[in-house]
Design a protein around this motif. Structure first.
Motif, PDB file in Angstrom:
ATOM      1  N   ILE A 198     -15.436 119.389  97.440  1.00 33.03           N
ATOM      2  CA  ILE A 198     -16.340 118.877  96.253  1.00 33.03           C
ATOM      3  C   ILE A 198     -16.556 120.454  95.493  1.00 33.03           C
ATOM      4  N   THR A 199     -16.268 120.590  94.163  1.00 31.52           N
ATOM      5  CA  THR A 199     -16.777 121.532  93.439  1.00 31.52           C
ATOM      6  C   THR A 199     -18.173 121.416  92.683  1.00 31.52           C
ATOM      7  N   VAL A 200     -19.345 122.171  92.983  1.00 33.91           N
ATOM      8  CA  VAL A 200     -20.562 121.747  92.404  1.00 33.91           C
ATOM      9  C   VAL A 200     -20.468 122.481  91.072  1.00 33.91           C
ATOM     10  N   ASN A 222     -20.295 122.797 105.358  1.00 37.93           N
ATOM     11  CA  ASN A 222     -21.105 122.758 104.285  1.00 37.93           C
ATOM     12  C   ASN A 222     -21.553 121.181 103.862  1.00 37.93           C
ATOM     13  N   TRP A 255     -28.933 127.544  99.263  1.00 41.80           N
ATOM     14  CA  TRP A 255     -28.688 126.408  98.294  1.00 41.80           C
ATOM     15  C   TRP A 255     -27.812 126.934  97.122  1.00 41.80           C
ATOM     16  N   LYS A 296     -25.450 121.983  97.357  1.00 39.61           N
ATOM     17  CA  LYS A 296     -24.489 122.503  98.492  1.00 39.61           C
ATOM     18  C   LYS A 296     -25.423 123.487  99.382  1.00 39.61           C
ATOM     19  N   PHE A 322     -22.621 118.561 101.015  1.00 40.00           N
ATOM     20  CA  PHE A 322     -22.769 118.404  99.592  1.00 40.00           C
ATOM     21  C   PHE A 322     -23.874 117.273  99.480  1.00 40.00           C
ATOM     22  N   GLU A 371     -25.964 118.159  91.476  1.00 41.54           N
ATOM     23  CA  GLU A 371     -25.103 118.347  92.771  1.00 41.54           C
ATOM     24  C   GLU A 371     -25.842 119.643  93.580  1.00 41.54           C
ATOM     25  N   TRP A 382     -16.376 113.018  93.264  1.00 43.71           N
ATOM     26  CA  TRP A 382     -17.258 111.992  94.068  1.00 43.71           C
ATOM     27  C   TRP A 382     -16.317 110.727  94.164  1.00 43.71           C
ATOM     28  N   GLN A 414     -19.158 116.546 103.236  1.00 38.85           N
ATOM     29  CA  GLN A 414     -18.925 117.587 103.878  1.00 38.85           C
ATOM     30  C   GLN A 414     -17.540 118.317 103.795  1.00 38.85           C
TER      31      GLN A 414
END
Length: 348
Positions: free
Chosen positions: A34-36, A74, A208, A237, A76, A235, A43, A70
């Motif tokens: 996942i890229t925040v 990490n 965070w 992380k 998400f 979003e 997703w 995850q």
């Protein structure tokens, strides 16, 4: 979770299958890169828990969703909230809004995890021994790990990544992405600190990071337009573990043999009050059922800690009252003659 269903047996001239009452409270945490960035594209294919917004002062039928993923130790978190966009002063200019008089005029998010072994969702931990001085040592078993994110007076741009302040004693920076603890509604603070200052021998950190957006955001109006309908998207992380003491941070375990990961999501709408925005007590929780209970997650596709079902058979011409223990599922088999009428009442 209470789930009540009616399953009719397939006998000659009898029946159909009729589910009466069910809601999901468990979600699988899948491995996903996942890229925040406030964009939902990463997703795709990840399960969502869908609920309604329920609060202590008001509730709404608007939709909210929660997803977890995850990767490389990490966690998400993705949450969406059906809510019109408010740009601090309600302006519809393309640029950043002017500085607001209060953080309460923009949206805010809360993510909570059960950190202490006795922590309850209701009353933010519900420690009976908090006292007027919020005794952290006496209440550490009731600790709730809280991400509290106020978009703030100087609203950070949509899709821009916000990193939590490493030294919580410095206060909230731009973006107001705060790592906090609580064990009652009145006993809450930044990790390692409370209203009187640093907690002796305590360690608190903030790892965070997060990004937000709104579906009303466009290239012309990146901050949205006044009262635009749509959804807020958040979003976030965090690592599975940190150096915090006193259960300030929950240790993320997705395959705990004793219990699932317990968590919750909350939202503060800037439209709660027309002039003052949201109030502290005015948050809504994303709940999938009728009660204030933790949502649950784990690595398994099915809930590994789901209590076993109880099965009973009820004659169609009798009255029978069943008391369903919290967390259990009851399947009621009713043998019903064809073309007959029957009624089943379910009371939470």
């Amino acid at each position: 979770t209470n789930r009540f269903s009616n399953s009719m047996k397939f006998l000659p001239l009898l029946c159909a299958l009729l589910p009466l009452y069910a809601y999901a409270q468990y979600i699988q945490v899948v491995e996903k890169d996942i890229t925040v960035d406030g964009d939902l594209k990463d997703w795709d294919g990840v399960a969502r828990l869908e609920g309604k917004m329920v609060g202590p002062t008001f509730s709404t039928d608007k939709k909210c969703t929660v997803s977890l993923a995850q990767k490389e130790n990490n966690l998400f978190v993705l949450t969406t909230w059906e809510n019109a966009y408010r740009n601090c002063d309600g302006s519809s200019e393309a640029g950043p809004p002017p500085t607001c008089s209060s953080n309460h005029l923009t949206a805010a998010l809360g993510i909570a995890f059960k950190a202490g072994p006795k922590a309850e969702l209701e009353n933010m931990g519900n420690c009976p021994n908090a006292g007027s001085d919020c005794d952290v040592d006496a209440c550490k078993d009731y600790m709730v790990d809280v991400l509290h994110w106020e978009l703030g007076k100087e609203v950070v741009a949509p899709s821009k990544v916000v990193v939590g302040d490493k030294g919580e004693e410095t206060g909230d920076g731009v973006g107001n992405l705060d790592d906090e603890w609580s064990f009652t509604p009145h006993c809450r603070g930044d990790d390692g600190f409370k209203s009187t200052g640093a907690i002796p021998s305590a360690v608190g950190t903030n790892h965070w990071s997060g990004a937000w957006s709104h579906t009303a955001s466009t290239a012309e109006f990146p901050f949205g337009t006044k009262d635009a309908t749509g959804e807020y998207i958040f979003e976030a992380k965090r690592p599975f573990a940190s150096s915090d003491t006193h259960f300030f941070d929950a240790v993320i375990k997705l395959d705990d043999p004793n219990e699932n990961l317990k968590f919750a999501a909350a939202f503060w709408t800037p439209f709660e009050h027309a002039t003052n925005g949201w109030s502290a007590a005015g948050h809504v929780m994303c709940l999938t059922g009728p009660k204030w209970e933790w949502l649950e997650a784990g690595a398994a596709a099915e809930n590994p800690h789901k209590k076993p079902s109880t099965e009973v058979t009820v004659a169609v011409d009798t009255h029978k009252t069943l008391t369903v223990p919290k967390g259990e599922e009851v399947v009621v088999n009713m043998e019903v003659p064809a073309n007959s009428n029957f009624r089943v009442a379910v009371v939470p």
